[in-house]
Every structure is written in C-alpha cells, then in structure tokens.
Design a protein around this motif. Structure first.
Motif, PDB file in Angstrom:
ATOM      1  N   ALA A  29       0.786  -1.346  -0.004  1.00 17.05           N
ATOM      2  CA  ALA A  29       0.011  -0.037   0.105  1.00 17.05           C
ATOM      3  C   ALA A  29       0.851   1.079   0.174  1.00 17.05           C
ATOM      4  O   ALA A  29       0.448   2.420  -0.546  1.00 17.05           O
ATOM      5  CB  ALA A  29      -0.877   0.200   1.181  1.00 17.05           C
ATOM      6  N   ARG A 150      -5.727   7.718   3.327  1.00 20.71           N
ATOM      7  CA  ARG A 150      -4.598   7.141   2.588  1.00 20.71           C
ATOM      8  C   ARG A 150      -4.671   7.681   1.188  1.00 20.71           C
ATOM      9  O   ARG A 150      -5.556   8.371   0.625  1.00 20.71           O
ATOM     10  CB  ARG A 150      -5.443   5.691   2.302  1.00 20.71           C
ATOM     11  CG  ARG A 150      -5.610   4.543   3.249  1.00 20.71           C
ATOM     12  CD  ARG A 150      -6.200   3.100   2.857  1.00 20.71           C
ATOM     13  NE  ARG A 150      -7.422   3.366   2.636  1.00 20.71           N
ATOM     14  CZ  ARG A 150      -8.142   3.273   1.492  1.00 20.71           C
ATOM     15  NH1 ARG A 150      -7.661   2.686   0.416  1.00 20.71           N
ATOM     16  NH2 ARG A 150      -9.624   3.246   1.326  1.00 20.71           N
ATOM     17  N   GLN A 152      -4.579   6.675  -1.537  1.00 19.80           N
ATOM     18  CA  GLN A 152      -5.700   6.082  -2.588  1.00 19.80           C
ATOM     19  C   GLN A 152      -6.892   6.920  -2.392  1.00 19.80           C
ATOM     20  O   GLN A 152      -7.619   7.158  -3.225  1.00 19.80           O
ATOM     21  CB  GLN A 152      -5.923   4.715  -2.348  1.00 19.80           C
ATOM     22  CG  GLN A 152      -4.609   3.699  -2.735  1.00 19.80           C
ATOM     23  CD  GLN A 152      -3.768   3.681  -1.444  1.00 19.80           C
ATOM     24  OE1 GLN A 152      -3.962   4.329  -0.691  1.00 19.80           O
ATOM     25  NE2 GLN A 152      -2.688   3.053  -1.923  1.00 19.80           N
ATOM     26  N   ARG A 153      -7.063   7.768  -1.611  1.00 22.17           N
ATOM     27  CA  ARG A 153      -8.514   8.256  -1.375  1.00 22.17           C
ATOM     28  C   ARG A 153      -8.765   9.447  -1.885  1.00 22.17           C
ATOM     29  O   ARG A 153      -9.826  10.150  -1.884  1.00 22.17           O
ATOM     30  CB  ARG A 153      -8.754   8.273   0.079  1.00 22.17           C
ATOM     31  CG  ARG A 153      -9.262   6.763   0.656  1.00 22.17           C
ATOM     32  CD  ARG A 153     -10.295   6.893   2.033  1.00 22.17           C
ATOM     33  NE  ARG A 153     -11.402   7.660   1.910  1.00 22.17           N
ATOM     34  CZ  ARG A 153     -12.022   8.669   2.596  1.00 22.17           C
ATOM     35  NH1 ARG A 153     -11.282   8.736   3.870  1.00 22.17           N
ATOM     36  NH2 ARG A 153     -13.175   9.150   2.563  1.00 22.17           N
ATOM     37  N   HIS A 208      -9.104  13.195   3.193  1.00 22.43           N
ATOM     38  CA  HIS A 208      -8.936  11.959   2.248  1.00 22.43           C
ATOM     39  C   HIS A 208      -7.360  11.437   2.372  1.00 22.43           C
ATOM     40  O   HIS A 208      -7.340  10.176   2.568  1.00 22.43           O
ATOM     41  CB  HIS A 208      -9.511  12.334   0.961  1.00 22.43           C
ATOM     42  CG  HIS A 208     -10.633  12.311   0.511  1.00 22.43           C
ATOM     43  ND1 HIS A 208     -11.440  13.018  -0.574  1.00 22.43           N
ATOM     44  CD2 HIS A 208     -11.610  11.755   1.317  1.00 22.43           C
ATOM     45  CE1 HIS A 208     -12.603  12.789  -0.244  1.00 22.43           C
ATOM     46  NE2 HIS A 208     -12.840  12.103   0.835  1.00 22.43           N
ATOM     47  N   ALA A 209      -6.391  12.400   2.363  1.00 30.17           N
ATOM     48  CA  ALA A 209      -5.035  11.955   2.265  1.00 30.17           C
ATOM     49  C   ALA A 209      -4.229  12.899   3.035  1.00 30.17           C
ATOM     50  O   ALA A 209      -4.743  14.087   2.813  1.00 30.17           O
ATOM     51  CB  ALA A 209      -4.712  11.723   0.980  1.00 30.17           C
ATOM     52  N   GLU A 224       3.085  11.235  -6.185  1.00 32.93           N
ATOM     53  CA  GLU A 224       2.949   9.581  -5.576  1.00 32.93           C
ATOM     54  C   GLU A 224       1.143   9.552  -5.051  1.00 32.93           C
ATOM     55  O   GLU A 224       0.750   8.616  -5.501  1.00 32.93           O
ATOM     56  CB  GLU A 224       3.499   9.580  -4.182  1.00 32.93           C
ATOM     57  CG  GLU A 224       5.007   9.297  -4.618  1.00 32.93           C
ATOM     58  CD  GLU A 224       5.860   9.386  -3.195  1.00 32.93           C
ATOM     59  OE1 GLU A 224       7.283   9.634  -3.449  1.00 32.93           O
ATOM     60  OE2 GLU A 224       5.454   9.225  -2.228  1.00 32.93           O
ATOM     61  N   ILE A 225       0.570  10.598  -4.552  1.00 37.72           N
ATOM     62  CA  ILE A 225      -0.715  10.829  -4.452  1.00 37.72           C
ATOM     63  C   ILE A 225      -1.746  10.585  -5.812  1.00 37.72           C
ATOM     64  O   ILE A 225      -2.533   9.726  -5.902  1.00 37.72           O
ATOM     65  CB  ILE A 225      -1.129  11.717  -3.492  1.00 37.72           C
ATOM     66  CG1 ILE A 225      -0.495  11.684  -2.061  1.00 37.72           C
ATOM     67  CG2 ILE A 225      -2.668  12.106  -3.420  1.00 37.72           C
ATOM     68  CD1 ILE A 225      -0.874  12.648  -1.130  1.00 37.72           C
ATOM     69  N   ALA A 228      -1.271   6.912  -6.888  1.00 36.79           N
ATOM     70  CA  ALA A 228      -1.911   6.147  -5.964  1.00 36.79           C
ATOM     71  C   ALA A 228      -3.446   6.171  -6.277  1.00 36.79           C
ATOM     72  O   ALA A 228      -4.193   5.172  -6.126  1.00 36.79           O
ATOM     73  CB  ALA A 228      -1.591   6.248  -4.681  1.00 36.79           C
ATOM     74  N   SER A 229      -3.967   7.387  -6.568  1.00 34.07           N
ATOM     75  CA  SER A 229      -5.596   7.742  -6.587  1.00 34.07           C
ATOM     76  C   SER A 229      -6.125   7.831  -7.692  1.00 34.07           C
ATOM     77  O   SER A 229      -7.022   7.718  -8.126  1.00 34.07           O
ATOM     78  CB  SER A 229      -5.666   8.918  -5.786  1.00 34.07           C
ATOM     79  OG  SER A 229      -5.198  10.054  -6.415  1.00 34.07           O
ATOM     80  N   GLY A 230      -5.014   8.011  -8.922  1.00 34.58           N
ATOM     81  CA  GLY A 230      -5.508   8.018 -10.177  1.00 34.58           C
ATOM     82  C   GLY A 230      -6.125   9.486 -10.569  1.00 34.58           C
ATOM     83  O   GLY A 230      -6.683   9.589 -11.583  1.00 34.58           O
ATOM     84  N   THR A 231      -6.180  10.571  -9.383  1.00 33.64           N
ATOM     85  CA  THR A 231      -6.757  11.636  -9.693  1.00 33.64           C
ATOM     86  C   THR A 231      -5.697  12.640 -10.351  1.00 33.64           C
ATOM     87  O   THR A 231      -4.512  12.558 -10.461  1.00 33.64           O
ATOM     88  CB  THR A 231      -7.294  12.283  -8.290  1.00 33.64           C
ATOM     89  OG1 THR A 231      -7.968  13.468  -8.586  1.00 33.64           O
ATOM     90  CG2 THR A 231      -6.110  12.601  -7.455  1.00 33.64           C
TER      91      THR A 231
END
Lengths: 329, 329
Positions: A29, A150, A152-153, A208-209, A224-225, A228-231
């Motif tokens: 993760a 996280r 991912q959020r 969220h993160a 990295e965020i 990880a999140s795809g945003t």
C-alpha cells in the motif's frame, strides 16, 4: 545516491526489489506508514533511518528529525504517535559529547511530541564505516475510529492544502553544509505534526489523504498521491508559499523549491465542502499558522500533476529522478 | 567498539547516557523489549540494528539476523511477533545483487517466522560512510493474557534452562571472517524462537524470565538477569552444552564460549515444579532439541553468577567489559 533520494529511482528500488522480496499487501500500500490490526487495536506503524549531515543545523538536529519524522509519518494516517523505538549506529571514535547531544535532542523532541521512547539499541561500527551517529526510529500509534486517510482516497473535487512555507529544511541544511549565507538565517521547519492533524480531524474525520513532503519535496509526494489515487492535481503556482529567502537560496543553488525537503510540513487532501473549516483550524494551530490552499484535484489528466503558471499557462510537475540534496534527513 | 559490545561498557552507555536522556519508566525496565498497552492491546515492541560483517556467513546472513533477532526479542516477553518494520542504510556503490540478496533473505526469514514486514525505509550514504548494507528492524507483537515474563521475576528456586548449544553464531562468523577452518563447518544457529516460546507457554504461563543471549553471550545476560532480579545464579559448568567444535575454536581464538554470541538460543528461568515439563516441551520442538538444564537460582550471593567447576570449586562469571567479537550481529 539517487536511489535514496525519494524520487523515481527510490520508487523503482522499493517497487521492484524490496516489495517483491518482502511481499505482503500492507507493505504494497506504500503510504507513509502501515496500518494494521493487533489485539483488536487499529495501529499505524512506521520507521525511518536518519543520516542527515551535518547532525546539527539551524532549527534542529538529527535527533529532532528522528523523533518528528516518525511521529509525522504516523500522523499522516491520522494516528497520534504513542511509542517509539530508537536505534543508534555510532562510528567508533565519535566524541561522547556528540552522542550525548544527539540523545538529549531525541529526549527533548520526544517530550515535545508527547511520545515515549520505550526501547532501543546501540551498535558501534569501526571508523570509516559510519559517520558520527545514524539514528533509526520506529513508531506505533492508534488510528482513531472512523478515520481512513490513505493516498488512494484523494479524489477529484478535493482541495489541496499545505500547512506552511515550502523548502525551509532543505535550504537550512544546505546553507550550513555549503557555508552559504543568504542575509537572513533560514531555519529548518522540523516539528511534530500530530497535534495539528488532531485539530484537523476535530473539524471532520473525512480527510482523504495526508503526506509530509520530506525527501523529494512537495513535487514528489503530489506525484505519489496522483499515481496512487488516479486523480489529477492542479496547483496554482503563485499560491505556493515559498518564502523569499528560500526562493533566493534556491535560485542561487539551482534548486526548485517544489522538490526541496521539508520536515514540519504536511499536504492535505480535503473534500471541498470541508476545506474552509479545515484551513481555519490549521491556521489556529501553531504548526499550521501558514496553512494555504494551493490547488485542487481534477478528473482531467488522471495521475498527473500540473501547475498553472502566473502567465496563465500550465507546466507538468514531474516526479524528480533522485534527490537534489543528498543526506538531507 | 566496546560500547557496542553488549557488556559492561554498553550497560554504562545505556544507563548513564541514553536512559536519562529519553527518560521514562518503560525504557528503564531494560528487557529485550518494551511492554506497553495501546488501544487496549498489550503489546511488546523492540528494535535492533544489524551491522554484522561479513553479511553472509555459514548458516545465515544479515537478513536472517535482522528478522530473527527482533522476532526473538519480542518472544522473550512471551509475545509472538506480528509486524516488522525494516530500514536499510546502503553504502553508495553497493552491488545491486548484494542488496537483492539481503532483501530476499529478509523476505524468506520473515515468511519462516510468520511475521509480516509492513513498512520500511531506505537511505543511501556516500562511500566510506557505511559498509554495504546496515539493516534495522523494529517489531510489535501481542503478549498473551496471563503471561508476565521479565528479568525481574527470576527468583531463587528457578531452574535455568538453555534451548541448545552455545557459541555457534559467534564462532561461525569469526571463522569466516578470519578465514579459519576447524575441520567441520560451524554454522550460525540463527532461528526464530517464537514457536518454541509458545510451546513452553503451553506447558505453563508462569515462566519467570527469558532472554536470548546474543552480544555478550550467556555470561552477559545471566549477569543482567541476576542484577535485575537480585537473585543469585549457580551454573554447573560441566552441563553447559558447548559443542566440541566450538570449544576447539574458542581455545584457538582465546575466547570463552560463555561470552560468545548466539542468535537462535534462549535461556529460561522456570519455577522448579514446571522445569521437567518445560524441558520436555522444548526438546520436542525443532528449535529446542538440545535444551539442557544448566543451573538454578539461589538465595545466596544475590545478583551474582557463579559456575561450579568440574573439580568441585566455584568461579565467578562476570559481566564482560565489552564484546570479544566486534560487529557480530
């Protein structure tokens, strides 16, 4: 050196060599810390080794970093650090007064962060196989009920907020290392962020993160965020809080403040409807007085970070290859 | 180097410099690991850094030590290790295949010990400020209900039991370091002891004290337990399980097997009435096949360790000043 710098080379090492070797889902993760359950308790766990040179610099020391760095990694999951381990690797011939100063800095920083150093270890290596004192800390803390922070959020619509000015730690260490002076003394921002995060969570548990942009700077953690999140992430370049002294020093040293290490800074991804209240709570806290909205998450360009320049254009903010400044933490 | 050797110089450093600097009661208890409560869970926490040279030796590697060492420190409180952190300090220029071998050894050892490496860190230091790879692990595990294993609980009447032969690790590392051969290859005893301890606790939860005699060997940990508990300890010298190859190598190298490091060995202080059953359970376990009763705790000479010699005399077993073998773990 690049493989330890927190950039693309570090990521390659971790993803292709270490994670497959250790292999488990918690590790994969890849947040600032692991979140695990043990005996019914929801725990955050993290570790970092500290090899910063020099060991003492304006605003702090390797001892401060060792405590605050691990406290902050735990805080990035919403956890308040409870217990630390502390292991020293001491080079033979290191002056006992240096060792004492490091130990005292660790003790003082632990008291300030309200965390207990409960276990430790000391190894001595021969001259030429160390460099004064290296410090490792690992820490555990309790993640509050209802909190799920996280990378991912992060999601489109999130406000992107930093807690204070950029680049102070990296420039402070670099200036003393190189014997440079920039008119005003620039001090490291090293600080424990557990209290600030608790103040933010008091506004809403739905943050969220969170990340603390140390090695690789804000540019690395935003990438990295985003990955990880795809945003997608859009920054307003002119809103980035870069102190004039840092901007001047970076200009002189050929550095980009976006990639310079910080040690008492966090970047938060907050749902838009809570952004104003979270920002106000941050500004009311001593370690968030300079909190600033710097951008937002968007559905466009997933996984990519861009900055809107002052002239109305945009530029891509890449993941740095390595660290501009070796042994910065 | 002596300050890192696990003997009297180490103890002085820890007690007079580190504990006062970090200052709290949990740390001051100075077991192999700390015992803390978090979120209602009773946890053990421990850390060690590993700087052993060479990194690969007969029977194991720095990766095995890094996992088993911390797993074993936790086991000495009765806890089964659940989660590890793992931090590497890599010297610039270290061959990537070496780093890969170390990481794979860590992963393999973690799987064998049934523990998950959930978080990590990698730092790179310049050539001449490290030595290949240094590894730090920290670990947490749950202490079972009703178990209270601490050095302070050793008491007159306790049987003193070791789980296997003495001195294998130290002699294995020393022989390859010095290019010595002793007829038979001597392999390190590195092994995870969590399962053995669980088997012992299945006999009785009332085990008083456990230690794994690594740096400083059995002689150092017996002295630490005698000092912590105030009990006297009497060993039967001829019952000490010293393999002939270890005795020969120690004779050649001028070492005393009582002070040579072990990595897969424990010494247990067990109430006399449970001693036979615990010994039988240990011998039934793969990592306790060589378990042996070596002595007992007595009310005489509180805090002192003596050995009854084969000739009917006694000699004092002192705390060693430093470590006979530097960088053994």
């Amino acid at each position: 050196m690049g493989h330890g710098g927190g950039g693309a080379l570090s990521a390659e090492l971790v993803e292709h060599l270490l994670v497959p070797a250790y292999g488990n889902e918690t590790l994969a993760a890849l947040g600032d810390c692991a979140q695990v359950t043990l005996g019914g308790a929801r725990l955050a766990m993290s570790t970092d080794s500290y090899v910063v040179r020099p060991m003492f610099f304006p605003g702090g020391s390797i001892g401060d970093l060792a405590v605050n760095g691990t406290v902050n990694d735990l805080a990035m999951s919403g956890a308040r650090a409870a217990f630390l381990s502390c292991a020293l690797i001491v080079e033979e011939g290191t002056d006992m007064t240096v060792l004492r100063r490091v130990a005292q800095a660790i003790g003082t920083a632990a008291a300030a962060a309200d965390v207990a150093v409960v276990t430790g270890d000391t190894k001595v290596v021969d001259t030429g196989h160390g460099d004064g004192v290296y410090v490792n800390t690992a820490g555990i803390g309790l993640v509050p009920e209802g909190v799920d922070i996280r990378p991912q959020r992060a999601a489109p619509g999130d406000a992107v907020i930093v807690s204070g000015p950029l680049g102070l730690h990296g420039v402070a260490v670099m200036s003393v290392r190189e014997g440079l002076e920039f008119g005003v003394e620039i001090c490291s921002d090293t600080a424990p962020l557990g209290g600030l995060v608790q103040a933010m969570l008091a506004v809403t548990p739905d943050i969220h993160a969170l990340r603390d942009p140390t090695r690789g700077g804000l540019g690395a953690v935003l990438n990295e965020i985003a990955a990880a999140s795809g945003t997608g992430i859009v920054l307003a370049e002119r809103d980035l809080p870069v102190p004039e002294a840092v901007a001047n020093a970076c200009g002189f040293l050929g550095l980009d403040p976006l990639y310079v290490a910080n040690e008492g800074l966090l970047v938060a991804f907050v749902p838009r409807e809570h952004a104003d209240a979270v920002l106000a709570a941050m500004r009311a806290h001593p370690h968030g007085a300079g909190a600033t909205l710097i951008g937002e998450c968007v559905a466009d360009h997933p996984g990519m970070v861009v900055a809107r320049t002052g002239l109305g254009g945009t530029r891509v903010v890449d993941l740095p290859l390595g660290e501009q400044l070796p042994r910065i933490c």
